[in-house]
Design an enzyme around this catalytic site. Structure first.
Site, PDB file in Angstrom:
ATOM      1  N   GLY A 191       3.511  10.475 132.933  1.00 11.17           N
ATOM      2  CA  GLY A 191       2.761  11.636 132.485  1.00 11.17           C
ATOM      3  C   GLY A 191       3.650  12.846 132.241  1.00 11.17           C
ATOM      4  O   GLY A 191       4.829  12.739 131.883  1.00 11.17           O
ATOM      5  N   SER A 192       3.098  14.028 132.492  1.00  8.93           N
ATOM      6  CA  SER A 192       3.726  15.279 132.058  1.00  8.93           C
ATOM      7  C   SER A 192       5.023  15.630 132.764  1.00  8.93           C
ATOM      8  O   SER A 192       5.713  16.562 132.329  1.00  8.93           O
ATOM      9  CB  SER A 192       2.725  16.435 132.222  1.00  8.93           C
ATOM     10  OG  SER A 192       1.628  16.269 131.356  1.00  8.93           O
ATOM     11  N   VAL A 193       5.368  14.952 133.845  1.00  9.87           N
ATOM     12  CA  VAL A 193       6.657  15.236 134.484  1.00  9.87           C
ATOM     13  C   VAL A 193       7.818  14.875 133.559  1.00  9.87           C
ATOM     14  O   VAL A 193       8.963  15.265 133.811  1.00  9.87           O
ATOM     15  CB  VAL A 193       6.802  14.475 135.819  1.00  9.87           C
ATOM     16  CG1 VAL A 193       5.877  15.052 136.872  1.00  9.87           C
ATOM     17  CG2 VAL A 193       6.562  12.985 135.633  1.00  9.87           C
ATOM     18  N   MET A 194       7.536  14.145 132.466  1.00 14.94           N
ATOM     19  CA  MET A 194       8.577  13.791 131.509  1.00 14.94           C
ATOM     20  C   MET A 194       8.848  14.915 130.505  1.00 14.94           C
ATOM     21  O   MET A 194       9.868  14.880 129.801  1.00 14.94           O
ATOM     22  CB  MET A 194       8.183  12.524 130.735  1.00 14.94           C
ATOM     23  CG  MET A 194       8.050  11.271 131.588  1.00 14.94           C
ATOM     24  SD  MET A 194       9.570  10.867 132.454  1.00 14.94           S
ATOM     25  CE  MET A 194      10.674  10.551 131.075  1.00 14.94           C
ATOM     26  N   LYS A 195       7.996  15.895 130.421  1.00 13.26           N
ATOM     27  CA  LYS A 195       8.122  16.923 129.378  1.00 13.26           C
ATOM     28  C   LYS A 195       9.429  17.713 129.455  1.00 13.26           C
ATOM     29  O   LYS A 195      10.052  17.976 128.418  1.00 13.26           O
ATOM     30  CB  LYS A 195       6.909  17.848 129.418  1.00 13.26           C
ATOM     31  CG  LYS A 195       5.641  17.170 128.902  1.00 13.26           C
ATOM     32  CD  LYS A 195       4.393  18.019 129.084  1.00 13.26           C
ATOM     33  CE  LYS A 195       3.161  17.266 128.564  1.00 13.26           C
ATOM     34  NZ  LYS A 195       1.895  17.971 128.869  1.00 13.26           N
TER      35      LYS A 195
END
Length: 576
Positions: free
Chosen positions: A302-306
């Site tokens: 999820g968004s921790v990859m952004k």
């Protein structure tokens, strides 16, 4: 009339005549031959065949026994034991030598603390054998009542049993051995050959019942196994496990994982998973608890990859920290799939995209770049390949194939869907942001020399990303619950739907938080994952961030890291 001569009493009568004399000498000859044969046999046995008889006697009294070698100790980075071998006694029997008397068998069963009928059944079952176990790996005190019986057919053997002082707290990392002291899980399995000792040999004298009479001499000395020093800090491990368990209880979650790395070396300081199990008592083990999920289970992050995807965009000529991306109207359709934000955030710069965790903003960026830019950055950060810790079952995660990469997948990769990573891989990737752009290879062993690193992100971009991520962990921001009093924290929240064999689930989520502390001079990188919270809240900033705050706050104090957050006076001065 003449008087009759009588033979004096007690005198033997000589044989009279030729026949009587022959019988006498024949018997005498037979006796002499027998005596000569007996004397010859004695001489033959004592002189000529002495070595053969000696060997036969020794074969029935001399034995070569194995000397057990204890398995090497596993300890944490400070020398605190995580796995040690303790002496135990295994009792065995030769069923053919055991007394058939029911009373004696009952006495034996009582000393063994087992049911007499159970012992009788076992003896009957092994009646055609010369070996059967009575009890394995007893303490010497527990074995003493049995040995004191001195019962025929009962023998003992010295062994070692593995004991794990930290219990379930470090169970999945350390692993376990089986009853024969061979590694079965975790690092016990990975380093089994190194940890296993080399048995020795000694010559002993035993009686006909197999009891030791004398220890004669040592043939070969036992060599203990090698000791293993892990990177784990047991103090941090206890805290990580405790706070992860508390977070799971508070949110009625199915489980979770936590990984803490040293931001300067890549060493794993703590790695906790729930559910877990007690390696000292494996009578009722939940099979889920056997897995070291932080290493073996890959999930969509999820968004921790952004921030990691943003690092690739900022490395191109197309984007800078001041570039504006229009996310209006808050949603977009790519290849028939709708990508949306929580609301319409309008025009955002890269810091704003990360602050609001805009899927639309990240998708616009990803689709404006060649399709291999973000993919290559993920690959450079170690995703889609083995972390190289040597842990059994280590998961490499996955990246989609670059061949004919759909635009929808290209966009989804930028906000953490369509890929799979383990918590350990994610933490290792974040070390590039924390360590001036150098990604550190994770290590479960304490390092003696310099860590392995690879320059993936430029130092300038790494510092820019740290500044952007600091804004996420501020009051009224999405990651505010990850704040640690006295310290500046940089981090990113993430929430992702769970995927099962039937596809994405409507009401099952994973909440994540990945953070770096302190932001001004990073010392630890920590990833927290809460699996399927069911109490209402499921966003990473609400379920995972509080666990991060408690664990990292305690870790920074234990590691004696000075506070770096500006005081109120400094904030007022800076605002003028």
């Amino acid at each position: 009339m003449s008087a009759t001569r009588r033979r004096p009493p007690g005198r033997s009568r000589r044989p009279e005549g030729p026949l009587g004399a022959g019988r006498y000498w024949f018997m005498l000859f037979i006796i002499l031959v027998a005596l000569s044969a007996l004397a010859g046999r004695i001489v033959y046995l004592q002189v000529i065949d002495r070595s053969f008889l000696q060997n036969q006697g020794d074969a029935r009294t001399l034995r070569v026994e194995t000397i057990g070698a204890h398995r090497g100790m596993i300890s944490d980075r400070n020398g605190d034991p995580l796995a040690i071998s303790t002496p135990v006694v295994t009792l065995w029997a030769n069923p053919k030598e055991l007394p058939q008397d029911p009373i004696q068998q009952t006495l034996l069963a009582k000393a063994l603390k087992i049911d007499p009928q159970q012992l009788e059944d076992r003896i009957e079952r092994y009646s055609d054998h010369e070996f059967m176990y009575l009890r394995r790996q007893l303490t010497p005190a527990a074995a003493k009542p049995v040995l004191d019986l001195q019962m025929p057919g009962v023998y003992s053997r010295d062994e070692y049993k593995r004991y794990y002082p930290a219990g379930e707290v470090a169970a999945q990392v350390v692993g376990v051995t089986n009853v024969d002291d061979k590694g079965q899980e975790g690092l016990e399995l990975a380093y089994n050959r190194y940890l296993t000792g080399q048995p020795g040999k000694r010559r002993v004298l035993k009686d006909r019942k197999g009891h030791l009479v004398r220890d004669l001499h040592l043939i070969e000395e036992a060599k203990p196994g090698g000791d293993l020093t892990l990177s784990i800090d047991l103090r941090l491990q206890y805290m990580a496990y405790r706070e992860l368990a508390a977070g799971i209880r508070e949110n009625d979650a199915d489980g979770g994982s936590l990984v803490m790395l040293d931001a300067r070396t890549g060493e794993v300081l703590a790695m906790a998973n729930l559910p877990s199990y007690n390696p000292n008592n494996r009578g009722d083990v939940d099979v889920r608890g056997l897995r070291n999920q932080a290493v073996t289970d890959a999930i969509e992050p999820g968004s921790v990859m952004k921030p990691l995807a943003m690092s690739a965009a900022l490395a191109t000529d197309k984007y800078t920290p001041d570039t504006i991306v229009d996310t209006t109207p808050g949603w977009m359709v790519v290849d028939g799939y709708t990508i949306s934000d929580f609301r319409n955030y309008g025009k955002l710069d890269p810091a704003g995209i990360l602050f609001h965790s805009s899927n639309v903003g990240m998708s616009h960026i990803a689709l404006s770049l060649p399709q291999d830019i973000i993919w290559n950055r993920y690959r450079e950060l170690g995703l889609g390949q083995s972390p190289g810790t040597g842990f059994p079952g280590e998961n490499s995660g996955s990246l989609p194939s670059l061949t004919n990469l759909p635009r929808s997948v290209q966009a989804a990769m930028a906000y953490g869907y369509g890929i799979a990573v383990t918590p350990l891989q994610l933490a290792s990737a974040y070390t590039a942001i924390a360590n001036d752009g150098k990604r550190l290879s994770p290590s479960l062993l304490k390092l003696d020399g310099s860590p392995e690193s690879q320059q993936v992100i430029s130092p300038t971009i790494a510092h820019q990303l740290l500044g952007m991520m600091e804004k996420i962990v501020q009051p009224n921001a999405g990651g505010h619950m990850a704040m640690v009093p006295g310290y500046q924290i940089a981090g990113k929240t993430g929430t992702v739907r769970k995927v099962t064999s039937s596809g994405y689930q409507e009401k099952e989520y994973r909440g994540l938080f990945a953070g770096i502390a302190p932001a001004s001079d990073p010392r630890v990188v920590t990833v927290v994952m809460i699996d399927n919270p069911k109490k209402g809240d499921y966003y990473g900033g609400l379920v995972a961030a509080p666990v991060f705050s408690r664990v990292v706050g305690s870790a920074l104090r234990l590691l004696d890291v000075p506070p770096d957050a500006p005081s109120k006076a400094e904030k007022q001065e800076a605002s003028r």
